[in-house]
Design a protein around this motif. Structure first.
Motif, PDB file in Angstrom:
ATOM      1  N   PHE A  66       0.881  -1.087   0.039  1.00 26.23           N
ATOM      2  CA  PHE A  66       0.090   0.064  -0.067  1.00 26.23           C
ATOM      3  C   PHE A  66       1.016   1.454  -0.006  1.00 26.23           C
ATOM      4  O   PHE A  66       1.930   1.368   0.557  1.00 26.23           O
ATOM      5  CB  PHE A  66      -0.927   0.090   1.319  1.00 26.23           C
ATOM      6  CG  PHE A  66      -1.936  -0.871   0.990  1.00 26.23           C
ATOM      7  CD1 PHE A  66      -3.349  -0.244   0.610  1.00 26.23           C
ATOM      8  CD2 PHE A  66      -2.131  -2.283   1.311  1.00 26.23           C
ATOM      9  CE1 PHE A  66      -4.364  -1.095   0.430  1.00 26.23           C
ATOM     10  CE2 PHE A  66      -3.253  -2.889   1.237  1.00 26.23           C
ATOM     11  CZ  PHE A  66      -4.329  -2.247   0.634  1.00 26.23           C
ATOM     12  N   VAL A  67       0.315   2.425  -0.864  1.00 26.59           N
ATOM     13  CA  VAL A  67       1.240   3.504  -0.671  1.00 26.59           C
ATOM     14  C   VAL A  67       0.291   4.598  -0.096  1.00 26.59           C
ATOM     15  O   VAL A  67      -1.148   4.698  -0.554  1.00 26.59           O
ATOM     16  CB  VAL A  67       1.508   3.722  -2.353  1.00 26.59           C
ATOM     17  CG1 VAL A  67       2.147   5.267  -2.370  1.00 26.59           C
ATOM     18  CG2 VAL A  67       2.533   2.925  -2.794  1.00 26.59           C
ATOM     19  N   GLY A  68       0.898   5.530   0.709  1.00 25.68           N
ATOM     20  CA  GLY A  68       0.019   6.340   1.226  1.00 25.68           C
ATOM     21  C   GLY A  68       0.261   7.769   0.331  1.00 25.68           C
ATOM     22  O   GLY A  68       1.248   8.099  -0.230  1.00 25.68           O
ATOM     23  N   LEU A  69      -0.926   8.393   0.027  1.00 20.55           N
ATOM     24  CA  LEU A  69      -1.029   9.437  -0.830  1.00 20.55           C
ATOM     25  C   LEU A  69      -1.043  10.934  -0.020  1.00 20.55           C
ATOM     26  O   LEU A  69      -1.792  11.031   0.972  1.00 20.55           O
ATOM     27  CB  LEU A  69      -2.319   9.469  -1.961  1.00 20.55           C
ATOM     28  CG  LEU A  69      -2.123   8.307  -2.671  1.00 20.55           C
ATOM     29  CD1 LEU A  69      -3.300   8.029  -3.591  1.00 20.55           C
ATOM     30  CD2 LEU A  69      -0.839   7.906  -3.407  1.00 20.55           C
ATOM     31  N   GLY A  70      -0.762  11.770  -0.727  1.00 21.89           N
ATOM     32  CA  GLY A  70      -0.878  13.163  -0.026  1.00 21.89           C
ATOM     33  C   GLY A  70      -2.308  13.837  -0.791  1.00 21.89           C
ATOM     34  O   GLY A  70      -2.792  13.389  -1.736  1.00 21.89           O
ATOM     35  N   ASP A  71      -2.413  15.129  -0.481  1.00 20.44           N
ATOM     36  CA  ASP A  71      -3.540  15.736  -0.880  1.00 20.44           C
ATOM     37  C   ASP A  71      -3.628  15.930  -2.379  1.00 20.44           C
ATOM     38  O   ASP A  71      -4.807  16.270  -2.921  1.00 20.44           O
ATOM     39  CB  ASP A  71      -3.773  17.080  -0.249  1.00 20.44           C
ATOM     40  CG  ASP A  71      -4.139  16.917   1.180  1.00 20.44           C
ATOM     41  OD1 ASP A  71      -4.845  15.908   1.624  1.00 20.44           O
ATOM     42  OD2 ASP A  71      -3.818  18.031   1.855  1.00 20.44           O
ATOM     43  N   ASP A  72      -2.328  15.812  -2.899  1.00 20.19           N
ATOM     44  CA  ASP A  72      -2.134  16.159  -4.497  1.00 20.19           C
ATOM     45  C   ASP A  72      -2.474  14.704  -5.244  1.00 20.19           C
ATOM     46  O   ASP A  72      -2.364  14.435  -6.332  1.00 20.19           O
ATOM     47  CB  ASP A  72      -0.941  16.793  -5.033  1.00 20.19           C
ATOM     48  CG  ASP A  72       0.270  15.849  -4.201  1.00 20.19           C
ATOM     49  OD1 ASP A  72       0.025  14.839  -3.745  1.00 20.19           O
ATOM     50  OD2 ASP A  72       1.375  16.303  -4.448  1.00 20.19           O
ATOM     51  N   GLY A  73      -2.778  13.688  -4.460  1.00 25.45           N
ATOM     52  CA  GLY A  73      -2.736  12.247  -5.035  1.00 25.45           C
ATOM     53  C   GLY A  73      -1.409  11.852  -5.488  1.00 25.45           C
ATOM     54  O   GLY A  73      -1.747  10.521  -5.941  1.00 25.45           O
ATOM     55  N   ARG A  74      -0.470  12.255  -5.054  1.00 23.13           N
ATOM     56  CA  ARG A  74       0.710  11.532  -5.126  1.00 23.13           C
ATOM     57  C   ARG A  74       1.486  10.937  -3.873  1.00 23.13           C
ATOM     58  O   ARG A  74       1.099  11.355  -2.770  1.00 23.13           O
ATOM     59  CB  ARG A  74       1.709  12.430  -5.629  1.00 23.13           C
ATOM     60  CG  ARG A  74       1.319  13.326  -7.015  1.00 23.13           C
ATOM     61  CD  ARG A  74       2.465  14.370  -7.357  1.00 23.13           C
ATOM     62  NE  ARG A  74       3.694  13.876  -7.792  1.00 23.13           N
ATOM     63  CZ  ARG A  74       4.087  13.466  -8.635  1.00 23.13           C
ATOM     64  NH1 ARG A  74       3.525  13.340  -9.859  1.00 23.13           N
ATOM     65  NH2 ARG A  74       5.384  12.917  -8.788  1.00 23.13           N
ATOM     66  N   PRO A  75       2.352   9.931  -4.214  1.00 21.62           N
ATOM     67  CA  PRO A  75       2.554   9.352  -2.909  1.00 21.62           C
ATOM     68  C   PRO A  75       3.581  10.192  -2.047  1.00 21.62           C
ATOM     69  O   PRO A  75       4.032  11.245  -2.272  1.00 21.62           O
ATOM     70  CB  PRO A  75       3.953   8.267  -3.407  1.00 21.62           C
ATOM     71  CG  PRO A  75       3.358   7.973  -4.912  1.00 21.62           C
ATOM     72  CD  PRO A  75       2.701   9.095  -5.239  1.00 21.62           C
ATOM     73  N   THR A  76       3.367  10.084  -0.659  1.00 21.94           N
ATOM     74  CA  THR A  76       3.857  10.765   0.254  1.00 21.94           C
ATOM     75  C   THR A  76       4.651  10.164   1.441  1.00 21.94           C
ATOM     76  O   THR A  76       4.114   9.024   1.553  1.00 21.94           O
ATOM     77  CB  THR A  76       2.710  11.954   0.952  1.00 21.94           C
ATOM     78  OG1 THR A  76       3.206  12.851   1.711  1.00 21.94           O
ATOM     79  CG2 THR A  76       1.760  11.190   1.712  1.00 21.94           C
ATOM     80  N   PRO A  77       5.742  10.539   1.962  1.00 22.18           N
ATOM     81  CA  PRO A  77       6.385   9.911   2.890  1.00 22.18           C
ATOM     82  C   PRO A  77       5.569   9.955   4.162  1.00 22.18           C
ATOM     83  O   PRO A  77       4.945  10.963   4.565  1.00 22.18           O
ATOM     84  CB  PRO A  77       7.661  10.700   3.065  1.00 22.18           C
ATOM     85  CG  PRO A  77       7.728  11.531   2.049  1.00 22.18           C
ATOM     86  CD  PRO A  77       6.343  11.979   1.313  1.00 22.18           C
ATOM     87  N   HIS A  78       5.543   8.903   4.958  1.00 15.78           N
ATOM     88  CA  HIS A  78       5.034   8.750   6.197  1.00 15.78           C
ATOM     89  C   HIS A  78       5.931   8.748   7.561  1.00 15.78           C
ATOM     90  O   HIS A  78       5.359   9.082   8.454  1.00 15.78           O
ATOM     91  CB  HIS A  78       4.136   7.600   6.065  1.00 15.78           C
ATOM     92  CG  HIS A  78       4.889   6.286   5.856  1.00 15.78           C
ATOM     93  ND1 HIS A  78       5.808   5.704   6.852  1.00 15.78           N
ATOM     94  CD2 HIS A  78       5.112   5.572   4.698  1.00 15.78           C
ATOM     95  CE1 HIS A  78       6.429   4.541   6.201  1.00 15.78           C
ATOM     96  NE2 HIS A  78       6.057   4.501   4.907  1.00 15.78           N
ATOM     97  N   GLY A  79       7.079   8.488   7.312  1.00 16.35           N
ATOM     98  CA  GLY A  79       7.931   8.604   8.539  1.00 16.35           C
ATOM     99  C   GLY A  79       7.986   7.528   9.512  1.00 16.35           C
ATOM    100  O   GLY A  79       8.516   7.608  10.426  1.00 16.35           O
ATOM    101  N   TYR A  80       7.317   6.488   9.116  1.00 17.87           N
ATOM    102  CA  TYR A  80       7.191   5.429  10.281  1.00 17.87           C
ATOM    103  C   TYR A  80       8.210   4.150   9.746  1.00 17.87           C
ATOM    104  O   TYR A  80       8.480   4.010   8.583  1.00 17.87           O
ATOM    105  CB  TYR A  80       5.890   5.130  10.144  1.00 17.87           C
ATOM    106  CG  TYR A  80       4.723   5.800  10.703  1.00 17.87           C
ATOM    107  CD1 TYR A  80       4.853   6.284  11.961  1.00 17.87           C
ATOM    108  CD2 TYR A  80       3.796   6.286  10.037  1.00 17.87           C
ATOM    109  CE1 TYR A  80       4.099   7.173  12.447  1.00 17.87           C
ATOM    110  CE2 TYR A  80       2.966   7.261  10.417  1.00 17.87           C
ATOM    111  CZ  TYR A  80       3.136   7.744  11.729  1.00 17.87           C
ATOM    112  OH  TYR A  80       2.222   8.723  12.156  1.00 17.87           O
ATOM    113  N   THR A  81       8.786   3.566  10.810  1.00 17.51           N
ATOM    114  CA  THR A  81       9.666   2.323  10.521  1.00 17.51           C
ATOM    115  C   THR A  81       9.220   0.884  11.194  1.00 17.51           C
ATOM    116  O   THR A  81       9.829  -0.119  10.911  1.00 17.51           O
ATOM    117  CB  THR A  81      11.010   2.635  10.817  1.00 17.51           C
ATOM    118  OG1 THR A  81      11.226   2.965  12.392  1.00 17.51           O
ATOM    119  CG2 THR A  81      11.664   3.888  10.154  1.00 17.51           C
TER     120      THR A  81
END
Length: 137
Positions: free
Chosen positions: A108-123
């Motif tokens: 799964f990929v997290g998206l930003g408000d612009d609909g593009r992949p966005t970093p989540h910062g979790y490990t």
């Protein structure tokens, strides 16, 4: 996957509308359930309501379920990418105790408000509900 390794678990009751022409669980219904539960798990792990299924590895059905059976789906995060979460899924029939299928990789990929992949910062996996994203108006 051992029971101890599963970090997210849900159960479904196989009903008449879930059956195929052979009277067994329709694979499409099962895959929909897996995708739905994996989406919920990804939202909780990534802290983002906007997640999409990027990839699902090969799926091999090794047994099935019939009307009235209860199936259990288990998910476990296996890797965090910069914008993604990879997990493993296993489904078993709780009545027959047989494995129905295993999916080695669901991404799964997290998206930003612009609909593009966005970093989540979790490990690492969380068991808290801290990452439930706040409601937006």
């Amino acid at each position: 996957m051992s029971v101890d390794a599963i970090t997210f678990r849900t159960r479904k009751w196989v009903r008449p509308e879930d059956l195929n022409a052979n009277g067994t669980l329709f694979g499409g219904s099962l895959l929909r359930w897996i995708d739905e539960e994996a989406t919920i798990y990804a939202i909780l792990q990534l802290g983002n309501h906007q997640v999409v299924t990027k990839y699902m590895s090969e799926i091999e059905f090794v047994s099935s379920a019939r009307q009235g059976d209860i199936i259990e789906m288990g998910l476990r995060a296996t890797a965090f990418g910069r914008t993604s979460l990879t997990m493993r899924a296993e489904v078993r029939n709780m009545i027959t105790h047989r494995s129905i299928l295993t999916v080695d990789r669901v991404v799964f990929v997290g998206l930003g408000d612009d609909g593009r992949p966005t970093p989540h910062g979790y490990t690492e996996i969380t068991f808290d509900r801290d990452r439930i994203p706040p409601q937006t108006a």
